[in-house]
Design a protein around this motif. Structure first.
Motif, PDB file in Angstrom:
ATOM      1  N   ALA A   1      -0.859 -10.872  -0.632  1.00  0.00           N
ATOM      2  CA  ALA A   1      -0.255  -9.627  -0.161  1.00  0.00           C
ATOM      3  C   ALA A   1       1.075  -9.901   0.533  1.00  0.00           C
ATOM      4  O   ALA A   1       2.010  -9.107   0.424  1.00  0.00           O
ATOM      5  CB  ALA A   1      -1.211  -8.905   0.781  1.00  0.00           C
ATOM      6  N   SER A   2       1.176 -11.030   1.237  1.00  0.00           N
ATOM      7  CA  SER A   2       2.424 -11.363   1.930  1.00  0.00           C
ATOM      8  C   SER A   2       3.560 -11.530   0.930  1.00  0.00           C
ATOM      9  O   SER A   2       4.695 -11.098   1.183  1.00  0.00           O
ATOM     10  CB  SER A   2       2.253 -12.645   2.744  1.00  0.00           C
ATOM     11  OG  SER A   2       1.209 -12.513   3.683  1.00  0.00           O
ATOM     12  N   GLN A   3       3.276 -12.156  -0.214  1.00  0.00           N
ATOM     13  CA  GLN A   3       4.331 -12.334  -1.207  1.00  0.00           C
ATOM     14  C   GLN A   3       4.734 -11.001  -1.817  1.00  0.00           C
ATOM     15  O   GLN A   3       5.909 -10.802  -2.183  1.00  0.00           O
ATOM     16  CB  GLN A   3       3.894 -13.335  -2.284  1.00  0.00           C
ATOM     17  CG  GLN A   3       2.777 -12.865  -3.187  1.00  0.00           C
ATOM     18  CD  GLN A   3       2.156 -13.984  -4.018  1.00  0.00           C
ATOM     19  OE1 GLN A   3       2.334 -15.164  -3.731  1.00  0.00           O
ATOM     20  NE2 GLN A   3       1.420 -13.612  -5.052  1.00  0.00           N
ATOM     21  N   LEU A   4       3.815 -10.058  -1.900  1.00  0.00           N
ATOM     22  CA  LEU A   4       4.148  -8.730  -2.412  1.00  0.00           C
ATOM     23  C   LEU A   4       5.056  -7.994  -1.430  1.00  0.00           C
ATOM     24  O   LEU A   4       6.022  -7.338  -1.834  1.00  0.00           O
ATOM     25  CB  LEU A   4       2.872  -7.923  -2.654  1.00  0.00           C
ATOM     26  CG  LEU A   4       3.065  -6.545  -3.286  1.00  0.00           C
ATOM     27  CD1 LEU A   4       3.599  -6.678  -4.708  1.00  0.00           C
ATOM     28  CD2 LEU A   4       1.758  -5.763  -3.284  1.00  0.00           C
ATOM     29  N   VAL A   5       4.751  -8.095  -0.130  1.00  0.00           N
ATOM     30  CA  VAL A   5       5.618  -7.480   0.886  1.00  0.00           C
ATOM     31  C   VAL A   5       7.019  -8.062   0.791  1.00  0.00           C
ATOM     32  O   VAL A   5       8.019  -7.329   0.821  1.00  0.00           O
ATOM     33  CB  VAL A   5       5.035  -7.714   2.301  1.00  0.00           C
ATOM     34  CG1 VAL A   5       5.996  -7.197   3.361  1.00  0.00           C
ATOM     35  CG2 VAL A   5       3.683  -7.028   2.440  1.00  0.00           C
TER      36      VAL A   5
END
Length: 925
Positions: free
Chosen positions: A662-666
């Motif tokens: 999810a962090s990479q998506l943000v």
């Protein structure tokens, strides 16, 4: 403070005449920290180095220089590492009079954690907020300096809370400084990982010789001195203590050279030689002081009385101990290694006698846990009475939110348990408690011991389940689905309710693996679950959710959608957070898979709250990741950024290797190209090693968002094509990959590829039937249809009825680009201007830049955002402004964002200046 004693003629700082030699760099760093704290800022720092390297002296330097500050000193104690919140209580005890000034929920959490009140296990994050608020309130009067020595011995609950607070200090005039031992290449206190570090190393040879000369004047054999200098490696404690183990004759004549053993052991051996010269009474005093972990002199003297030691009769013995230990308000040893050396030098029977005496003088009503621990240490062999008392201690530790402490009590209880089946039960309970702390390796060790004992069929099934859960937590690899399926089948006849949860977990594990052919597929797992429950009608919402998922994975997305929609409707109709954590994870996943934003928003918010409140750190990263994705689709990247920081803090504090999907998506939506690339490279490599198909697909999705925002459509297509073409049902990741593929392929003119992807996407969007799903389908159709306008208008109409602002802004961008190509510049400007403003407000920099370029192509001059614009605010300032506009107070905002009220005030003052406003009322307008 410093006086010069330097044989080379320079001016060398020496603290109290003998230790702080050649610490100019460290002193400058600590001086800057004090300057910043006095100026109203907050700082956290970890002094890291081997035993005896000078960390304690540097803390002393800070203490001596901290005029005008409130000083709180604490130290981790190895014997207290199993007592939940013992270290935190040391830090907070001098400030407890200020508890009345912090919010009531935080006050209640801290009181429960310290055993001052009875209640439900406190939310670890609420305890962290309470500590942060207490520090901030204390610092309102004058700057607060918390010095924590031997932080490697802090209990895990305290280390997690203090690490949590240290990462959130900003503008409170608070400094948290930790001294952490780092021996043998192993960094202790992983809960503090990520804090700014100051590495404390050995003294250079010239300064080492100066210190040795100061500490041990007189004749010495040059060879002996050279060897001490070489083997000490500049370690000040070694330079001070090693020669004390030799007689003057040995130093002068070169006798008694040191054995080649590691430095801490060598120092400890030097301490042992010094202790050996004492009388038996003096050694008894030292041993009792070493065994009493709180440093309470009253308890030490009472215990000595029980042992028959009367210092009034033998004052010389008391005087002989003064070189080693100080009896003041607290009992303090000259160095922690000295405490360890004293305790280890004593024989087992002597240690047990002292522990027994300490147990007898410890009040069972006010300190039952420590009394029980002393009794346990004094017990030889097996003793059910003492073991049962430790089990009660474990229950109290769990009630205070300390699963690590509970695990320690239960493990020791098992050692004392005479009944083999009960011993195995307690080991199994200890393994479960250790697993809850997010530390799988100790849990595996305890589980192996439990499995070796006699377990009944139900307990054996529970042990298999725990082993499967650990396997899933550790690597989410191909082994986890099969292990969980075996556990579910075994539990079916023994515990149907737990079997139901385990089938769900097996499908969760299968979803992460993504069907690589090396284990049971999702379809096979679903078929097993349906067969096991074929004779039972869904009895509640969890049964309905399990049945819906199983039908979906066995028969396809459309077949399971009606059941899942009904399950989500029932779940969100009541108090969502009463559902189990595993059910909430799957419910949130199903809501996002089915384009049901309202349900996803409600469930993921409840999931995060429940995971925080329960302190289940193995579940919290999953909850935070889900919530991040919901915030990204809503366009609230500021809130998502806050969750990213919390996610990273949880990973650091637990040691769990939770992937940053999810962090990479943000990062991708924010347009942080380098960060996205780094995160995707790391997570994809790990996913391939584990055999986790979801991780590879998630990385491709994030890269596709990034490359599509940059207009690098060929790279976007290459990144997402494998996931989009896979037969694996990865839900959200699958349909998002299809959307990104259609976007890239349509721009590249690969109409057939885009058309096939749209046909596959349509089978899911039509089954879902929500405005979010049908809006995305309409936009994808518009990218492929020459008569695009009706599809764009439908997409805008549908998405405008949802909170999905990120996709609404992208639709306006695509529509504006299409209008410009049709030479409808006025119409194009309206869409592109709206897209530009939305992207700017959301913090989606690359999409905003693209909209700005398109606007420029229509002939409109894009005005750059000026001072006073929201775009100049940091993500946290944007969050605070939004919460102010909802009417929340500073205390309520601080609790929501895990910062202190002082930090909220500080951010608001900066925000007022940036926006050119003077009041909260103006912010609301």
């Amino acid at each position: 403070m410093f006086r010069g004693i330097d044989p080379t003629g320079g001016r060398t700082p020496v603290r109290r005449g003998h230790v702080l030699i050649d610490r100019r760099t460290e002193a400058e760093t600590l001086d800057r920290l004090l300057t910043d704290v006095r100026a109203g800022e907050s700082r956290a720092l970890m002094l890291r180095g081997e035993s005896g390297i000078g960390k304690t002296e540097l803390l002393g330097y800070l203490r001596d220089r901290s005029g005008g500050c409130e000083i709180v000193s604490a130290a981790g104690v190895e014997a207290e590492a199993g007592f939940a919140f013992a270290g935190l209580h040391q830090v907070c005890a001098p400030m407890l009079s200020g508890l009345r000034r912090i919010p009531e929920p935080q006050r209640a959490a801290l009181n429960t954690a310290f055993g001052l009140d009875i209640g439900h296990p406190p939310d670890p994050f609420m305890v962290g907020m309470a500590a942060l608020s207490l520090f901030a309130e204390t610092a309102r009067e004058r700057p607060l300096l918390c010095l924590i020595d031997d932080a490697q011995w802090l209990d895990r609950a305290s280390a997690q809370v203090l690490g949590f607070a240290a990462r959130r200090l900003q503008a409170e005039s608070v400094a948290l400084v930790f001294a952490v031992r780092d021996d043998g290449g192993r960094t202790a206190a992983p809960e503090l990982a990520g804090l700014p570090e100051l590495l404390v190393t050995g003294l250079p040879e010239v300064e080492a010789r100066a210190l040795l000369a100061l500490a041990h004047p007189g004749p010495a054999d040059p060879g002996v001195l050279n060897r001490i200098i070489a083997e000490s490696q500049g370690n000040p404690l070694a330079l001070l203590e090693l020669p004390r183990g030799f007689t003057p004759a040995e130093l002068a004549g070169g006798f008694g050279l040191l054995a080649s053993v590691p430095l801490p052991r060598r120092i400890e051996e030097s301490f042992r030689r010094q202790i050996a010269t004492l009388t038996p009474t003096a050694r008894q005093i030292l041993l009792t002081a070493a065994a009493e972990p709180v440093g309470d002199p009253v308890l030490v003297w009472r215990a000595l009385g029980r042992l028959g030691v009367d210092v009034d009769i033998d004052p010389a013995a008391r005087a002989a101990t003064e070189e080693f230990v100080t009896f003041g308000a607290r009992v303090t040893f000259r160095h922690p290694l000295l405490r360890s050396a004293v305790y280890r030098a004593a024989g087992p029977e002597d240690r047990r006698r002292v522990q027994r005496a300490l147990a007898e003088v410890t009040d069972a009503s006010t300190d039952p846990d420590r009394r029980a621990w002393h009794r346990a240490q004094a017990t030889v062999g097996e003793d059910e009475e003492v073991a049962a008392e430790l089990v009660r201690c474990a229950a109290r530790a769990q009630a205070r939110g300390g699963p690590a402490a509970a695990a320690a009590f239960l493990e020791r209880a098992s050692d004392l348990t005479p009944n083999p089946p009960r011993r195995a039960q307690r080991l199994l309970a200890a393994a479960e408690a250790q697993y809850q702390t997010g530390m799988p390796e100790p849990s595996v060790r305890l589980l192996a011991r439990a499995e070796a004992g006699p377990l009944d069929e139900v307990e054996r099934a529970h042990a298999n389940l725990l082993r499967a859960r650990i396997a899933f937590t550790v690597d989410r690899g191909v082994a986890a689905p099969g292990l969980l399926l075996q556990a579910a089948i075994r539990l079916q006849a023994l515990d149907p309710g737990l079997a139901r949860e385990t089938y769900l977990e097996a499908m969760q594990a299968g979803w992460f693996v993504g069907g690589d052919g090396r284990g049971p597929t999702l379809r096979e797992l679903a078929a097993e679950a349906l067969e096991a429950r074929a004779t039972q009608d869904p009895a509640d919402v969890c049964d309905l959710l399990l049945t819906g998922l199983a039908v979906r994975y066995r028969d396809g997305f459309g077949a399971g959608t009606p059941l899942l929609r009904e399950a989500l409707s029932q779940l969100t109709a009541g108090p969502v957070d009463q559902a189990g954590l595993r059910w909430l994870w799957f419910a949130g996943t199903c809501a996002m898979d089915g384009w049901q934003h309202a349900a996803a928003d409600t469930i993921t918010e409840a999931f995060v709250a429940r995971a925080r409140r329960s302190g289940t750190l193995t579940a919290l990263p999953l909850a935070l990741a889900q919530r991040m994705v919901v915030q990204v689709f809503a366009g609230d990247l500021a809130a998502a950024d806050g969750l990213v920081h919390e996610f990273d803090a949880v990973r650091a504090s637990t040691g769990l290797d939770e992937p940053s999907y999810a962090s990479q998506l943000v990062a991708a939506w924010r347009g942080a190209e380098d960060t996205t690339a780094e995160l995707v490279a790391a997570t994809t490599k790990e996913a391939l090693q584990r055999g986790e198909g979801l991780g590879v697909a998630a990385g491709g999705w994030a890269l596709a968002v990034l490359y599509n925002s940059l207009g690098r459509y060929d790279e976007a297509l290459a990144a997402v094509l494998p996931a989009a073409e896979s037969d694996a049902d990865l839900g959200l990741v699958t349909w998002c990959s299809l959307v990104e593929l259609i976007t890239a392929a349509a721009r590249l003119g690969h109409v057939e590829i885009a058309g096939d992807a749209l046909a596959r996407l349509r089978t899911m969007t039509r089954a879902a039937g929500t405005d979010w799903a049908l809006g995305l389908e309409a936009r994808c159709q518009a990218l492929l249809d020459p008569d695009a306008e009706p599809h764009f208008r439908e997409a805008l109409d549908r998405l405008a009825r949802t909170p999905i602002r990120s996709e609404l802004a992208r639709t306006r961008l695509h529509y504006g680009e299409w209008l410009r190509r049709q030479n409808r510049r006025s119409d194009a400007r309206r869409q592109l201007r709206s897209a530009y403003e939305m992207f700017g407000e959301m913090g989606m920099a690359l999409f905003a830049a693209r909209a700005a370029r398109e606007l420029g192509s229509t002939g409109e001059t894009v005005r750059r955002r000026s001072d006073g614009n929201v775009a100049d605010l940091t993500p946290q300032e944007v969050q605070i402004v939004r919460l102010v506009r909802t009417g929340l107070s500073n205390v309520e905002i601080a609790t929501r964002l895990f910062i202190s009220p002082r930090t909220v005030e500080w951010h608001l003052s900066k925000t007022f200046a940036k926006l050119g406003v003077t009041s909260r009322r103006q912010l609301r307008r």
